[in-house]
Design a protein around this motif. Structure first.
Motif, PDB file in Angstrom:
ATOM      1  N   ALA A   1       1.180  -2.370   5.254  1.00  0.00           N
ATOM      2  CA  ALA A   1      -0.276  -2.383   5.288  1.00  0.00           C
ATOM      3  C   ALA A   1      -0.847  -1.004   4.957  1.00  0.00           C
ATOM      4  O   ALA A   1      -1.829  -0.877   4.204  1.00  0.00           O
ATOM      5  CB  ALA A   1      -0.770  -2.845   6.662  1.00  0.00           C
ATOM      6  N   LEU A   2      -0.234   0.057   5.509  1.00  0.00           N
ATOM      7  CA  LEU A   2      -0.676   1.415   5.190  1.00  0.00           C
ATOM      8  C   LEU A   2      -0.448   1.720   3.710  1.00  0.00           C
ATOM      9  O   LEU A   2      -1.264   2.393   3.066  1.00  0.00           O
ATOM     10  CB  LEU A   2       0.069   2.422   6.064  1.00  0.00           C
ATOM     11  N   GLY A   3       0.665   1.205   3.174  1.00  0.00           N
ATOM     12  CA  GLY A   3       0.915   1.361   1.745  1.00  0.00           C
ATOM     13  C   GLY A   3      -0.165   0.694   0.905  1.00  0.00           C
ATOM     14  O   GLY A   3      -0.599   1.231  -0.123  1.00  0.00           O
ATOM     15  N   ALA A   4      -0.618  -0.490   1.341  1.00  0.00           N
ATOM     16  CA  ALA A   4      -1.697  -1.179   0.623  1.00  0.00           C
ATOM     17  C   ALA A   4      -2.976  -0.347   0.630  1.00  0.00           C
ATOM     18  O   ALA A   4      -3.702  -0.286  -0.371  1.00  0.00           O
ATOM     19  CB  ALA A   4      -1.946  -2.550   1.251  1.00  0.00           C
ATOM     20  N   ILE A   5      -3.245   0.314   1.755  1.00  0.00           N
ATOM     21  CA  ILE A   5      -4.421   1.198   1.828  1.00  0.00           C
ATOM     22  C   ILE A   5      -4.259   2.366   0.862  1.00  0.00           C
ATOM     23  O   ILE A   5      -5.218   2.783   0.193  1.00  0.00           O
ATOM     24  CB  ILE A   5      -4.609   1.707   3.271  1.00  0.00           C
ATOM     25  N   GLY A   6      -3.031   2.894   0.767  1.00  0.00           N
ATOM     26  CA  GLY A   6      -2.777   3.977  -0.180  1.00  0.00           C
ATOM     27  C   GLY A   6      -3.032   3.557  -1.615  1.00  0.00           C
ATOM     28  O   GLY A   6      -3.642   4.302  -2.400  1.00  0.00           O
ATOM     29  N   PHE A   7      -2.591   2.356  -1.968  1.00  0.00           N
ATOM     30  CA  PHE A   7      -2.860   1.861  -3.318  1.00  0.00           C
ATOM     31  C   PHE A   7      -4.355   1.679  -3.552  1.00  0.00           C
ATOM     32  O   PHE A   7      -4.863   1.954  -4.646  1.00  0.00           O
ATOM     33  CB  PHE A   7      -2.130   0.534  -3.550  1.00  0.00           C
ATOM     34  N   ALA A   8      -5.051   1.178  -2.537  1.00  0.00           N
ATOM     35  CA  ALA A   8      -6.504   1.018  -2.665  1.00  0.00           C
ATOM     36  C   ALA A   8      -7.176   2.365  -2.894  1.00  0.00           C
ATOM     37  O   ALA A   8      -8.136   2.473  -3.689  1.00  0.00           O
ATOM     38  CB  ALA A   8      -7.065   0.343  -1.408  1.00  0.00           C
ATOM     39  N   MET A   9      -6.686   3.408  -2.223  1.00  0.00           N
ATOM     40  CA  MET A   9      -7.238   4.739  -2.436  1.00  0.00           C
ATOM     41  C   MET A   9      -6.944   5.241  -3.855  1.00  0.00           C
ATOM     42  O   MET A   9      -7.799   5.851  -4.504  1.00  0.00           O
ATOM     43  CB  MET A   9      -6.667   5.710  -1.402  1.00  0.00           C
ATOM     44  N   LEU A  10      -5.734   4.940  -4.356  1.00  0.00           N
ATOM     45  CA  LEU A  10      -5.399   5.335  -5.725  1.00  0.00           C
ATOM     46  C   LEU A  10      -6.338   4.691  -6.738  1.00  0.00           C
ATOM     47  O   LEU A  10      -6.659   5.285  -7.775  1.00  0.00           O
ATOM     48  CB  LEU A  10      -3.951   4.936  -6.052  1.00  0.00           C
TER      49      LEU A  10
END
Length: 504
Positions: free
Chosen positions: A323-332
Motif C-alpha cells: 500500500a505504501l508502494g502504491a502511494i509512492g507510485f501515485a507521488m511519482l
C-alpha cells in the motif's frame, strides 16, 4: 561475511555501464557483441539459480559458496584483462554462472544459521540491504577506478572481497547439506535453464523492439519448456522444485507478492533515469546522486523490517508495504507537474514500502521450506525476482513506449522531415539527439514535444503500477488473513502469517 558476496554481485551489475565507452573504444565490439557483453551475465544468473540452489542442498551450501567465490574472482580477473570482445563475453558468462551460486547459498545458510524467526528476519534484512548498498556504491567506486585506471579495473573491485571470503569462510561459516539428497537431475536442470532464459530473452526483446514473432516465439518456447519442467518435477522423488510448497498460502502469496513487487519496481525504474536526465535536464552524475534516496530507503527499510514485523502481523507488513508502494507510485505520477520534489519523495516512499515486503517475503518463502530444501527455496525466490523484473521492463516498458509514440504523433511540430520524426518517435533519447541536429525554433519545439509526451507516458505507466500494487495489497490481505486451522508452517521455525512473529 554472508552479505559481502551479495554486495559484490550487486556492484557488478552497475559498474559495467560506466566502462562501456572506453571498453567499446578499445575492443571495438559489434553492436550484437556489445549487447551480449551487457546481457550474458544477467541471463545466466537468472537461468542457473534453480540449479545452483539445488546443487547447494546436495553438495553443501558453504562448499558451493566457496566454489562460486573462487570462480567469480577468476572470471573477474579474466574479464579485466580481456583482449577481445569474444573473450569478455566468455568471461562474463562464467561470471554469471558463478554469480548464480551466491544468492542461493548465502540465503540458505541464513536459513540454517538462524532458526529463530526474529533473528532470521533481521539477518535477511541485512542480506537484502547489502544489495542496495552495492547498487549505490557501485557507480561511485566504478567512477573512481575509471578516473585513474583502465576499463578493466571495474571488474577487479570485487576480487579482494572474494579472496577474503575464501580465506575466512571455511572458519566462520557452517556447512550444511541434505544427507539424504539424491543426485541432481540433469534433464531438469537443462529444462529450467532453457525455460528461464527463453522467457527473459523474449521479454527483453519485447522491451527493446516491441512485440514481434521472434520475442513471441522465445516466450512461447520458454513457457512450453516450463510446462515440461513442471510435469517432470511431479514425477521425481527428489525434484528441483517441490511444488507441494505451493499448497501453503503463505508461500504462494509471498511469492506472488514478490513477483509483483519486482515487476512494478523494475518497470518504473527504467523511466526514472531517463526522466531525470532527458526531461529535467540533469547531468548523469546529478541524476545518479538524486537516485540515492531510492537506495537509502531500501537500506533503511530492510534494517527496520525486523522491528516492524515484531510489532505487527506479517500479513499486515506485506499488505501495508505494498500500500505504501502504491502511494509512492501515485507521488511519482505528480512529477510532470511538481518536478524533482515529487520524483524524489516518490522514490523514497516506494523503497521504504517495498523493502519490508522483500525482506519478509524472502523470509516467508525460505522459511516455508524444510531446512534441507532451503537452497531450492532461496533459488526460487531469486528466480521470481528476475522473472518479475523482466516482465516489468517488458510490460510497463511497452505500455510507456506506446503512449510516448502516440503523444509524439499528436504533438510533433510541423515541418520535420519524416526520417527525423521517425527517430524522434522511437525513444526520448532519439528525439533529443534528433532535435540537436535541427535549427531553431524546430529544435526546441521537437524537444519540448518529446519531453511532454514522455512525461505523459511516464505518468500513465506509474499510475498503472500504483493500481496493480494497491490491488496486490488488497489480495494479499484477503488471502493471508484467513485462518487455516492450525499451523501455517511447512518448515521449522517458520512464522505463521496470521499472528505476530514474536509469538511464533
Amino acid at each position: 561475511m554472508i552479505a559481502l558476496p551479495c554486495l559484490v554481485y550487486s556492484m557488478d551489475l552497475t559498474v559495467l555501464n560506466l566502462a562501456l565507452p572506453r571498453l567499446s573504444a578499445e575492443l571495438a565490439p559489434s553492436s550484437a557483441e556489445l549487447l551480449w557483453i551487457i546481457d550474458i551475465y544477467g541471463f545466466l544468473v537468472a537461468g542457473m539459480l534453480v540449479t545452483m540452489g539445488n546443487l547447494g542442498d546436495r553438495i553443501g551450501r558453504r562448499r558451493l559458496l566457496m566454489m562460486g567465490a573462487g570462480a567469480f574472482a577468476a572470471a573477474s580477473t579474466l574479464a579485466a584483462f580481456s583482449g577481445s570482445a569474444e573473450m569478455l563475453i566468455a568471461a562474463r558468462a562464467v561470471l554469471g554462472v558463478a554469480g548464480a551460486t551466491l544468492a542461493p547459498s548465502t540465503l540458505s545458510l541464513i536459513r540454517h544459521m538462524f532458526r529463530d524467526a526474529n533473528q532470521r528476519t533481521t539477518a535477511i534484512g541485512i542480506w537484502i540491504s547489502s544489495y542496495s548498498i552495492g547498487g549505490a556504491i557501485g557507480p561511485v567506486v566504478g567512477g573512481v577506478m575509471l578516473q585513474h585506471f583502465g576499463w578493466g579495473s571495474v571488474f577487479l573491485v570485487g576480487v579482494p572481497v572474494m579472496v577474503l571470503l575464501l580465506a575466512l569462510g571455511p572458519f566462520l561459516l557452517p556447512e550444511f547439506r541434505d544427507p539424504e539428497a539424491r543426485p541432481l537431475d540433469f534433464l531438469s536442470a537443462v529444462l529450467s535453464l532453457l525455460a528461464v532464459l527463453s522467457v527473459i530473452y523474449g521479454m527483453k526483446l519485447v522491451a527493446q523492439d516491441g512485440m514481434g514473432w521472434v520475442p513471441g516465439l522465445a516466450v512461447a518456447l520458454g513457457l512450453t519448456v516450463g510446462v515440461l519442467f513442471v510435469r517432470r518435477q511431479r514425477t521425481l522423488a527428489d525434484p528441483l522444485i517441490d511444488f507441494r510448497l505451493f499448497r501453503a498460502p503463505q508461500f504462494t502469496a509471498s511469492l506472488g507478492t514478490f513477483i509483483v513487487g519486482a515487476l512494478v519496481m523494475f518497470g518504473a525504474f527504467v523511466y526514472i533515469g531517463q526522466y531525470l536526465q532527458l526531461v529535467l535536464g540533469l547531468s548523469p552524475l546529478a541524476a545518479g546522486l538524486w537516485t540515492l534516496p531510492w537506495s537509502g530507503g531500501f537500506i533503511l527499510g530492510s534494517i527496520l523490517a525486523p522491528a516492524i514485523v515484531r510489532r505487527s502481523r506479517p500479513v499486515f507488513v506485506l499488505a501495508g508495504g505494498m500500500a505504501l508502494g502504491a502511494i509512492g507510485f501515485a507521488m511519482l505520477s505528480r512529477a510532470p507537474s511538481l518536478g524533482l520534489t515529487a520524483l524524489v519523495i516518490g522514490m523514497l516512499t516506494l523503497s521504504l514500502g517495498f523493502a519490508p515486503v522483500f525482506t519478509l517475503g524472502t523470509d516467508l518463502i525460505v522459511g516455508a521450506a524444510p531446512p534441507e530444501r532451503a537452497g531450492a527455496a532461496a533459488a526460487l525466490s531469486e528466480t521470481s525476482s528476475e522473472l518479475g523484473g523482466a516482465l516489468g521492463i517488458a510490460i510497463l516498458g511497452s505500455i510507456g513506449t506506446a503512449f510516448y509514440r502516440q503523444g509524439m504523433a499528436d504533438a510533433a511540430p510541423d515541418g520535420i522531415r519524416p526520417e527525423v520524426l521517425k527517430i524522434a518517435e522511437d525513444t526520448l533519447g532519439g528525439a533529443t539527439a534528433a532535435a540537436a541536429q535541427l535549427p531553431e525554433p524546430a529544435s526546441t519545439l521537437l524537444r519540448d514535444a518529446a519531453r511532454t509526451a514522455f512525461g505523459h507516458a511516464f505518468q500513465i505507466t506509474v499510475i498503472i503500477a500504483a493500481v496493480v500494487t494497491a490491488a496486490t495489497a488488497i489480495l494479499t490481505l484477503l488471502v493471508l488473513r484467513r485462518p487455516r486451522g492450525g499451523a501455517e508452517t511447512a518448515g521449522e521455525g517458520t512464522p505463521a502469517v496470521n499472528r505476530p512473529l514474536a509469538d511464533s
